[in-house]
Design a protein around this motif. Sequence first.
Motif, PDB file in Angstrom:
ATOM      1  N   HIS A 264     -43.325 -12.434 -16.657  1.00 28.98           N
ATOM      2  CA  HIS A 264     -42.945 -12.634 -18.051  1.00 28.98           C
ATOM      3  C   HIS A 264     -44.049 -13.322 -18.837  1.00 28.98           C
ATOM      4  O   HIS A 264     -44.350 -12.950 -19.976  1.00 28.98           O
ATOM      5  CB  HIS A 264     -41.667 -13.472 -18.127  1.00 28.98           C
ATOM      6  CG  HIS A 264     -40.422 -12.657 -17.929  1.00 28.98           C
ATOM      7  ND1 HIS A 264     -39.195 -13.214 -17.653  1.00 28.98           N
ATOM      8  CD2 HIS A 264     -40.211 -11.314 -17.966  1.00 28.98           C
ATOM      9  CE1 HIS A 264     -38.293 -12.261 -17.533  1.00 28.98           C
ATOM     10  NE2 HIS A 264     -38.882 -11.104 -17.707  1.00 28.98           N
ATOM     11  N   LYS A 267     -48.700 -10.772 -18.205  1.00 26.11           N
ATOM     12  CA  LYS A 267     -48.348  -9.374 -17.982  1.00 26.11           C
ATOM     13  C   LYS A 267     -49.326  -8.627 -17.091  1.00 26.11           C
ATOM     14  O   LYS A 267     -49.025  -7.551 -16.604  1.00 26.11           O
ATOM     15  CB  LYS A 267     -48.244  -8.647 -19.327  1.00 26.11           C
ATOM     16  CG  LYS A 267     -47.073  -9.116 -20.184  1.00 26.11           C
ATOM     17  CD  LYS A 267     -45.748  -8.883 -19.477  1.00 26.11           C
ATOM     18  CE  LYS A 267     -44.569  -9.259 -20.340  1.00 26.11           C
ATOM     19  NZ  LYS A 267     -43.278  -9.088 -19.622  1.00 26.11           N
ATOM     20  N   LYS A 322     -35.573  -0.207  -6.470  1.00 26.93           N
ATOM     21  CA  LYS A 322     -34.697  -1.340  -6.756  1.00 26.93           C
ATOM     22  C   LYS A 322     -34.451  -2.157  -5.491  1.00 26.93           C
ATOM     23  O   LYS A 322     -34.244  -1.604  -4.402  1.00 26.93           O
ATOM     24  CB  LYS A 322     -33.347  -0.841  -7.287  1.00 26.93           C
ATOM     25  CG  LYS A 322     -33.420  -0.113  -8.617  1.00 26.93           C
ATOM     26  CD  LYS A 322     -33.422  -1.100  -9.769  1.00 26.93           C
ATOM     27  CE  LYS A 322     -33.272  -0.375 -11.102  1.00 26.93           C
ATOM     28  NZ  LYS A 322     -33.251  -1.324 -12.232  1.00 26.93           N
ATOM     29  N   ASP A 354     -40.888  -6.549 -10.354  1.00 26.70           N
ATOM     30  CA  ASP A 354     -40.544  -6.506 -11.774  1.00 26.70           C
ATOM     31  C   ASP A 354     -39.204  -7.198 -11.950  1.00 26.70           C
ATOM     32  O   ASP A 354     -38.161  -6.668 -11.572  1.00 26.70           O
ATOM     33  CB  ASP A 354     -40.465  -5.061 -12.258  1.00 26.70           C
ATOM     34  CG  ASP A 354     -40.280  -4.948 -13.765  1.00 26.70           C
ATOM     35  OD1 ASP A 354     -39.624  -5.841 -14.341  1.00 26.70           O
ATOM     36  OD2 ASP A 354     -40.781  -3.976 -14.358  1.00 26.70           O
ATOM     37  N   ILE A 355     -39.236  -8.408 -12.521  1.00 27.13           N
ATOM     38  CA  ILE A 355     -38.014  -9.208 -12.620  1.00 27.13           C
ATOM     39  C   ILE A 355     -37.016  -8.608 -13.599  1.00 27.13           C
ATOM     40  O   ILE A 355     -35.815  -8.834 -13.492  1.00 27.13           O
ATOM     41  CB  ILE A 355     -38.356 -10.667 -13.010  1.00 27.13           C
ATOM     42  CG1 ILE A 355     -37.151 -11.572 -12.768  1.00 27.13           C
ATOM     43  CG2 ILE A 355     -38.840 -10.742 -14.452  1.00 27.13           C
ATOM     44  CD1 ILE A 355     -37.460 -13.049 -12.910  1.00 27.13           C
ATOM     45  N   ASP A 356     -37.492  -7.815 -14.552  1.00 25.39           N
ATOM     46  CA  ASP A 356     -36.593  -7.250 -15.558  1.00 25.39           C
ATOM     47  C   ASP A 356     -35.667  -6.193 -14.983  1.00 25.39           C
ATOM     48  O   ASP A 356     -34.469  -6.193 -15.256  1.00 25.39           O
ATOM     49  CB  ASP A 356     -37.395  -6.664 -16.725  1.00 25.39           C
ATOM     50  CG  ASP A 356     -38.078  -7.739 -17.551  1.00 25.39           C
ATOM     51  OD1 ASP A 356     -37.473  -8.812 -17.728  1.00 25.39           O
ATOM     52  OD2 ASP A 356     -39.210  -7.510 -17.999  1.00 25.39           O
ATOM     53  N   ASP A 357     -36.238  -5.271 -14.191  1.00 23.24           N
ATOM     54  CA  ASP A 357     -35.366  -4.230 -13.633  1.00 23.24           C
ATOM     55  C   ASP A 357     -35.150  -4.395 -12.129  1.00 23.24           C
ATOM     56  O   ASP A 357     -34.642  -3.504 -11.466  1.00 23.24           O
ATOM     57  CB  ASP A 357     -35.896  -2.830 -13.947  1.00 23.24           C
ATOM     58  CG  ASP A 357     -37.269  -2.569 -13.348  1.00 23.24           C
ATOM     59  OD1 ASP A 357     -37.736  -3.376 -12.507  1.00 23.24           O
ATOM     60  OD2 ASP A 357     -37.895  -1.559 -13.731  1.00 23.24           O
ATOM     61  N   LYS A 358     -35.546  -5.585 -11.587  1.00 22.64           N
ATOM     62  CA  LYS A 358     -35.288  -5.923 -10.172  1.00 22.64           C
ATOM     63  C   LYS A 358     -35.803  -4.823  -9.247  1.00 22.64           C
ATOM     64  O   LYS A 358     -35.081  -4.307  -8.388  1.00 22.64           O
ATOM     65  CB  LYS A 358     -33.789  -6.140  -9.939  1.00 22.64           C
ATOM     66  CG  LYS A 358     -33.151  -7.182 -10.851  1.00 22.64           C
ATOM     67  CD  LYS A 358     -33.702  -8.565 -10.586  1.00 22.64           C
ATOM     68  CE  LYS A 358     -32.920  -9.641 -11.342  1.00 22.64           C
ATOM     69  NZ  LYS A 358     -33.048  -9.551 -12.796  1.00 22.64           N
TER      70      LYS A 358
END
Length: 442
Positions: A264, A267, A322, A354-358
């Motif tokens: 975050h 980038k 995922k 990717d922490i946003d979409d795990k």
Amino acid sequence: MGNYLNIGNAGFVSARKGTYVDKTGMISFINRTLGTADKLTCVSRPRRFGKSFAAKMLCAYYDKSCDSRKLFDGLEISGDASFEKYLNKYNVIYLDITEFTSDAFVKREMPNVVINLERKVIDELGAAYPDVARQDSLPNMLYDISEATGHKFIFIIDEWDALFRENRTDEFLQESYIRLLRGLFKNSGKTDRMIEAAYMTGILPIKKYGTQSAMTDFREYTMLAPRRLAEYVGFTEPEVKELCGQYGMEFEEVRRWYDGYSFHRAKSIYNPSSVMEAVKNGELANYWTQSETYESLKIYIEMDEDGLKEAVAQMLGGSKVKIDTISFQNDMITIRSRDDVLTLLVHLGYLSYDIDDKSVSIPNEEIREEFVRAVTMGKHTEIAKLIRDSDQLLEATLNMEEETVAAAIEEAHKTGIAPTFYNNEQALRSIIRVASAVWTNT
């Protein structure tokens, strides 16, 4: 200057003599934690991602036995309001846990490694504070010194998890080590009176027992969530661009090879060791994994976990996969699922999270090469066959041999994916992308 107590600034002197990328901004972050409830910091990073450089930098800054002012002249921290306040003001205890484990291995004294560590540090403290009665417990010795002198200590522990990594099955030894750390950093009656701060580095986050950390008072900054320390995981894009300009390297190619870690707050993060090797040598190559054998990766991707083969195939084709990272116990033996394997590979640096979409993916060309090597020399024969046959498929495509191409893709589909995924459109797409990725890089 001692071996453990106030070791001086020689390590940072060496770093400053070469090409140095300024990461001293991290010191201001640590300064804000001194003496607070957030004073215990644990940073986990892959091998050769600058953990030891950071530890030596902190030693040079805080150690009261040396004068490091000139070392920090012109660097980011020198302009920070806290610079003068804490520069060379503390007793620093520096422990490189690999030193103790390696020495114990050579001497065949591994069961006594924690006892020997404690004894050696107590011996140095006793020599430095002869008026304080010697104790057999390091926490008690430090407490007595602090009470007698008013001095607090800063601990810097490099490779804190080496004992867990090198003694994976010795639970008694691991528990005795955790007890020592808890005695230092989780003693409600003593820790605040003797410890000003602690900074630990490791490859793995702090060991979990069930869902709880073994040392809950530490604030952790990991490859899954580096938070405010994200820019210190590796080199940032502006830092790499500057290095490329200095050494006359093509930035876009350096990015393809060594970029790929994203958070975050940062980038685009690059593998620092590989970038430095590439610009110094003037040549792009697989530098990071040369320090290991492919066995380090091969062991884990060969585990017979449900869905792991398909995940590897998809990632080789450029897709994300995922995962759920919660069940991982932060060790190398309690592996119960595909997601545990993939989470471990994130901490080892082989995958980017990717922490946003795990999800996880292979970060760059350097790591992709290592995956291909591990697969083709391992027991995943189906994926290995797909990779080996890619040249034949490429030749048939270039020659516009439609039937041969169709047959090859059909074979790749059956080879690379489990039968339950056969009619999955995304699975077929991933298999084609595996072949395409191999073509592109051969």
